[in-house]
Motif scaffolding. Structure first.
Motif, PDB file in Angstrom:
ATOM      1  N   ARG A  44      -3.298  32.138   8.667  1.00 10.84           N
ATOM      2  CA  ARG A  44      -3.777  31.408   7.393  1.00 10.84           C
ATOM      3  C   ARG A  44      -3.543  29.758   8.057  1.00 10.84           C
ATOM      4  NH1 ARG A  44      -2.894  32.990   2.382  1.00 10.84           N
ATOM      5  NH2 ARG A  44      -1.875  30.918   2.108  1.00 10.84           N
ATOM      6  N   GLU A  45      -4.736  29.013   7.391  1.00  8.42           N
ATOM      7  CA  GLU A  45      -4.655  27.535   7.823  1.00  8.42           C
ATOM      8  C   GLU A  45      -4.729  26.897   6.487  1.00  8.42           C
ATOM      9  OE1 GLU A  45      -5.268  25.656  10.860  1.00  8.42           O
ATOM     10  OE2 GLU A  45      -5.368  23.952   9.490  1.00  8.42           O
ATOM     11  N   GLU A  46      -3.795  25.871   6.425  1.00  9.02           N
ATOM     12  CA  GLU A  46      -3.581  25.381   5.235  1.00  9.02           C
ATOM     13  C   GLU A  46      -4.783  24.453   4.771  1.00  9.02           C
ATOM     14  OE1 GLU A  46      -0.484  22.611   4.639  1.00  9.02           O
ATOM     15  OE2 GLU A  46       1.021  24.176   4.359  1.00  9.02           O
ATOM     16  N   GLY A  47      -5.344  24.648   3.477  1.00 10.15           N
ATOM     17  CA  GLY A  47      -6.824  24.054   3.040  1.00 10.15           C
ATOM     18  C   GLY A  47      -7.698  24.741   3.272  1.00 10.15           C
ATOM     19  N   ALA A  48      -7.777  25.743   4.160  1.00  9.63           N
ATOM     20  CA  ALA A  48      -9.057  26.652   4.517  1.00  9.63           C
ATOM     21  C   ALA A  48      -8.718  28.076   4.056  1.00  9.63           C
ATOM     22  CB  ALA A  48      -9.286  26.413   6.159  1.00  9.63           C
ATOM     23  N   GLY A  49      -7.441  28.453   3.873  1.00  6.20           N
ATOM     24  CA  GLY A  49      -7.139  30.140   3.554  1.00  6.20           C
ATOM     25  C   GLY A  49      -7.151  30.701   4.809  1.00  6.20           C
ATOM     26  N   VAL A  50      -7.621  32.121   4.665  1.00  2.00           N
ATOM     27  CA  VAL A  50      -7.543  32.944   5.946  1.00  2.00           C
ATOM     28  C   VAL A  50      -8.643  32.947   6.680  1.00  2.00           C
ATOM     29  CG1 VAL A  50      -7.589  35.551   6.305  1.00  2.00           C
ATOM     30  CG2 VAL A  50      -6.286  34.621   4.227  1.00  2.00           C
ATOM     31  N   VAL A  51      -8.311  32.654   7.856  1.00  2.00           N
ATOM     32  CA  VAL A  51      -9.355  32.257   8.962  1.00  2.00           C
ATOM     33  C   VAL A  51      -9.549  33.441   9.890  1.00  2.00           C
ATOM     34  CG1 VAL A  51     -10.176  31.004  10.723  1.00  2.00           C
ATOM     35  CG2 VAL A  51      -9.011  29.911   8.801  1.00  2.00           C
ATOM     36  N   ALA A  52     -10.653  33.950  10.297  1.00  2.00           N
ATOM     37  CA  ALA A  52     -10.973  35.285  11.072  1.00  2.00           C
ATOM     38  C   ALA A  52     -10.606  34.608  12.491  1.00  2.00           C
ATOM     39  CB  ALA A  52     -12.089  35.645  11.028  1.00  2.00           C
ATOM     40  N   ALA A  53      -9.755  35.085  13.357  1.00  4.08           N
ATOM     41  CA  ALA A  53      -9.456  34.794  14.791  1.00  4.08           C
ATOM     42  C   ALA A  53     -10.616  35.395  15.636  1.00  4.08           C
ATOM     43  CB  ALA A  53      -8.179  35.358  15.255  1.00  4.08           C
ATOM     44  N   GLY A  54     -11.212  34.733  16.431  1.00  3.12           N
ATOM     45  CA  GLY A  54     -12.258  34.943  17.410  1.00  3.12           C
ATOM     46  C   GLY A  54     -12.058  34.653  18.911  1.00  3.12           C
ATOM     47  N   PRO A  55     -10.910  35.135  19.447  1.00  5.31           N
ATOM     48  CA  PRO A  55     -10.400  34.653  20.584  1.00  5.31           C
ATOM     49  C   PRO A  55     -11.451  35.169  21.732  1.00  5.31           C
ATOM     50  CG  PRO A  55      -8.923  36.424  19.982  1.00  5.31           C
ATOM     51  CD  PRO A  55     -10.008  36.093  18.824  1.00  5.31           C
ATOM     52  N   ALA A  56     -12.056  36.196  21.453  1.00  7.40           N
ATOM     53  CA  ALA A  56     -13.053  36.800  22.605  1.00  7.40           C
ATOM     54  C   ALA A  56     -13.960  35.730  23.185  1.00  7.40           C
ATOM     55  CB  ALA A  56     -13.751  38.119  22.075  1.00  7.40           C
ATOM     56  N   ALA A  57     -14.432  34.605  22.312  1.00  6.20           N
ATOM     57  CA  ALA A  57     -15.365  33.872  22.876  1.00  6.20           C
ATOM     58  C   ALA A  57     -14.784  32.997  24.103  1.00  6.20           C
ATOM     59  CB  ALA A  57     -15.707  32.886  21.641  1.00  6.20           C
ATOM     60  N   PHE A  58     -13.648  32.998  24.173  1.00 12.61           N
ATOM     61  CA  PHE A  58     -13.001  32.113  25.057  1.00 12.61           C
ATOM     62  C   PHE A  58     -13.104  32.951  26.598  1.00 12.61           C
ATOM     63  CE2 PHE A  58     -10.009  30.322  21.695  1.00 12.61           C
ATOM     64  CZ  PHE A  58     -10.851  29.433  21.458  1.00 12.61           C
ATOM     65  N   GLY A  59     -13.407  34.140  26.628  1.00  9.95           N
ATOM     66  CA  GLY A  59     -13.169  34.957  27.776  1.00  9.95           C
ATOM     67  C   GLY A  59     -11.944  35.262  28.531  1.00  9.95           C
ATOM     68  N   ASP A  60     -11.825  35.048  29.845  1.00 11.22           N
ATOM     69  CA  ASP A  60     -10.663  35.615  30.523  1.00 11.22           C
ATOM     70  C   ASP A  60      -9.825  34.331  30.681  1.00 11.22           C
ATOM     71  OD1 ASP A  60     -11.708  38.168  30.420  1.00 11.22           O
ATOM     72  OD2 ASP A  60     -11.675  38.371  32.532  1.00 11.22           O
ATOM     73  N   VAL A  61      -8.923  33.731  29.576  1.00 10.75           N
ATOM     74  CA  VAL A  61      -8.342  32.669  29.598  1.00 10.75           C
ATOM     75  C   VAL A  61      -7.183  32.634  30.612  1.00 10.75           C
ATOM     76  CG1 VAL A  61      -8.811  31.757  27.430  1.00 10.75           C
ATOM     77  CG2 VAL A  61      -6.866  33.410  27.745  1.00 10.75           C
ATOM     78  N   VAL A  62      -6.683  31.671  31.156  1.00  8.29           N
ATOM     79  CA  VAL A  62      -5.585  31.607  32.129  1.00  8.29           C
ATOM     80  C   VAL A  62      -4.188  31.627  31.198  1.00  8.29           C
ATOM     81  CG1 VAL A  62      -4.316  30.268  33.752  1.00  8.29           C
ATOM     82  CG2 VAL A  62      -6.774  30.492  34.180  1.00  8.29           C
ATOM     83  N   LEU A  63      -3.428  32.448  31.740  1.00 12.05           N
ATOM     84  CA  LEU A  63      -2.065  32.624  31.078  1.00 12.05           C
ATOM     85  C   LEU A  63      -1.045  32.133  32.007  1.00 12.05           C
ATOM     86  CD1 LEU A  63      -1.868  35.822  28.870  1.00 12.05           C
ATOM     87  CD2 LEU A  63      -2.549  33.298  28.231  1.00 12.05           C
ATOM     88  N   ALA A  64      -1.458  32.252  33.481  1.00 14.10           N
ATOM     89  CA  ALA A  64      -0.158  31.505  34.238  1.00 14.10           C
ATOM     90  C   ALA A  64      -1.093  30.717  35.274  1.00 14.10           C
ATOM     91  CB  ALA A  64       0.543  32.506  35.041  1.00 14.10           C
ATOM     92  N   ARG A  65      -0.701  29.559  35.573  1.00  9.82           N
ATOM     93  CA  ARG A  65      -1.533  28.814  36.543  1.00  9.82           C
ATOM     94  C   ARG A  65      -0.989  28.953  38.050  1.00  9.82           C
ATOM     95  NH1 ARG A  65      -4.840  26.107  34.090  1.00  9.82           N
ATOM     96  NH2 ARG A  65      -4.922  25.780  31.816  1.00  9.82           N
ATOM     97  N   LYS A  66      -1.728  28.433  38.946  1.00  9.43           N
ATOM     98  CA  LYS A  66      -1.313  28.604  40.241  1.00  9.43           C
ATOM     99  C   LYS A  66      -0.179  27.527  40.486  1.00  9.43           C
ATOM    100  CE  LYS A  66      -5.727  29.545  42.576  1.00  9.43           C
ATOM    101  NZ  LYS A  66      -6.741  29.229  43.151  1.00  9.43           N
ATOM    102  N   GLU A  67      -0.090  26.612  39.810  1.00 10.04           N
ATOM    103  CA  GLU A  67       0.822  25.502  39.950  1.00 10.04           C
ATOM    104  C   GLU A  67       1.862  25.676  39.075  1.00 10.04           C
ATOM    105  OE1 GLU A  67      -2.601  23.798  37.802  1.00 10.04           O
ATOM    106  OE2 GLU A  67      -2.157  24.966  39.491  1.00 10.04           O
ATOM    107  N   THR A  68       1.632  26.326  38.006  1.00  7.35           N
ATOM    108  CA  THR A  68       2.967  26.558  37.000  1.00  7.35           C
ATOM    109  C   THR A  68       2.967  27.961  36.817  1.00  7.35           C
ATOM    110  OG1 THR A  68       1.992  24.365  35.965  1.00  7.35           O
ATOM    111  CG2 THR A  68       3.812  25.587  34.753  1.00  7.35           C
ATOM    112  N   PRO A  69       3.992  28.667  36.656  1.00  5.15           N
ATOM    113  CA  PRO A  69       3.961  30.125  36.777  1.00  5.15           C
ATOM    114  C   PRO A  69       3.699  30.484  35.244  1.00  5.15           C
ATOM    115  CG  PRO A  69       5.969  29.576  37.121  1.00  5.15           C
ATOM    116  CD  PRO A  69       5.307  28.118  37.230  1.00  5.15           C
ATOM    117  N   SER A  70       3.201  29.674  34.288  1.00  3.54           N
ATOM    118  CA  SER A  70       3.082  30.099  32.884  1.00  3.54           C
ATOM    119  C   SER A  70       1.887  29.096  32.297  1.00  3.54           C
ATOM    120  CB  SER A  70       4.046  29.919  32.022  1.00  3.54           C
ATOM    121  OG  SER A  70       4.101  30.498  30.961  1.00  3.54           O
ATOM    122  N   SER A  71       1.699  29.037  31.160  1.00  5.79           N
ATOM    123  CA  SER A  71       0.619  28.454  30.506  1.00  5.79           C
ATOM    124  C   SER A  71       0.986  27.781  28.989  1.00  5.79           C
ATOM    125  CB  SER A  71      -0.641  28.880  30.555  1.00  5.79           C
ATOM    126  OG  SER A  71      -0.697  29.915  29.431  1.00  5.79           O
TER     127      SER A  71
END
Ligand code: GLU
Length: 286
Positions: free
Chosen positions: A165-192
């Motif tokens: 839910r986004e205020e002012g926009a109501g219910v928004v469909a989440a489309g994370p697939a468009a981001f591809g294989d995102v980094v969840l932990a970086r080489k230099e930082t063991p998280s993201s």
């Protein structure tokens, strides 16, 4: 349910008026509703974050009169919690080690799409072409000691039908697939950022995430992480970004008027608060 908001700056510089607007908006939402306002320092990047900036942020917020509830959460003190989430995802086969450098990825992306490689990761980089996704287990084991990032295997992890839910926009469909294989932990930082912010909003019981609209796209990924981890889903209120008189976004790199500078110039906290209350239009614009 009582409202819980937060301000979650990264201590990579002193607060400028754009941050003040964000903090003030989140603070006011909580205070007006008799809820709680939390402060969290997102300091997982050891190179860019400085203790002096962290101390400066607390000092500037106090000067502005924005009080927070409970202790400040400092992310760098909780790296083991983020590591546990990564271990969980890894155990479920949803993340994999990636040994590519930024230059490798750029090269691979250009080779795969010489007429313009798709940009579109949540952090603005090229989409990851998936080079390390299917490395044989023996290769992964042999290279395990090399520095590597951890990426979400979006093909396996994506879940259809998620919304937020986004205020002012109501219910928004989440489309994370468009981001591809995102980094969840970086080489230099063991998280993201994505992992830590989502983990902490859940852990701290944040019910309304108030932040700048530059982070709106990332919310699609955050929603997926919430679903994968079974975390509660807050509502979101992304606010416009403040600009200077020439319409440019206020940013740390421009040394945009920091609260520190304003204070040194003799401007009172009350004047800054009035200005924030009036909507933060750029000086000279109205
Ligand atoms: N730490 C992030 C930043 O300073 C903000 C995180 C958030 O509000 O979600 O840009």
């Amino acid at each position: 349910m009582s409202i819980v908001t937060r301000f979650a700056p990264s201590p990579t510089g002193y607060l400028h008026l754009g941050h003040a607007f964000s903090a003030w908006t989140a603070w006011r939402r909580a205070r007006m509703a008799g809820g709680r306002f939390l402060l969290r320092l997102e300091d997982i990047d050891p190179v860019r974050c400085r203790p002096a900036y962290a101390a400066g942020i607390l000092d500037d917020l106090a000067w502005l009169g924005l009080d927070w509830d409970g202790p400040v959460r400092t992310q760098s003190a909780h790296m083991d919690e983020y590591a546990a989430v990564l271990a969980d995802l890894r155990g479920r086969g949803l993340i994999y080690p990636c040994f590519c450098s930024r230059a490798d990825i750029q090269r691979q992306a250009v080779a795969a799409a010489p007429h313009g490689f798709p940009m579109g990761g949540p952090d603005g980089g090229p989409l990851y072409p998936g080079t390390c996704r299917d490395l044989p287990g023996s290769v992964r084991a042999a290279r395990a000691h090399e520095p590597h990032a951890l990426r979400l295997d979006m093909g396996r992890a994506a879940i259809a039908g998620l919304t937020f839910r986004e205020e002012g926009a109501g219910v928004v469909a989440a489309g994370p697939a468009a981001f591809g294989d995102v980094v969840l932990a970086r080489k230099e930082t063991p998280s993201s950022y994505h992992l830590c912010v989502t983990h902490d909003d859940a852990l701290q019981g944040v019910t309304l995430v108030v932040r700048g609209e530059d982070l709106k796209p990332a919310t699609h990924l955050h929603r997926l992480l919430q679903a994968l981890m079974g975390w509660p889903v807050p509502d979101y209120a992304h606010h416009r970004l403040l600009t200077d008189a020439s319409g440019r976004r206020l940013a740390k790199r421009d040394k945009a008027a920091t609260l520190r500078d304003l204070r040194a110039a003799g401007i009172g906290a009350g004047a800054v608060r009035d200005w924030l209350e009036s909507g933060g239009s750029p000086p000279g614009a109205g």
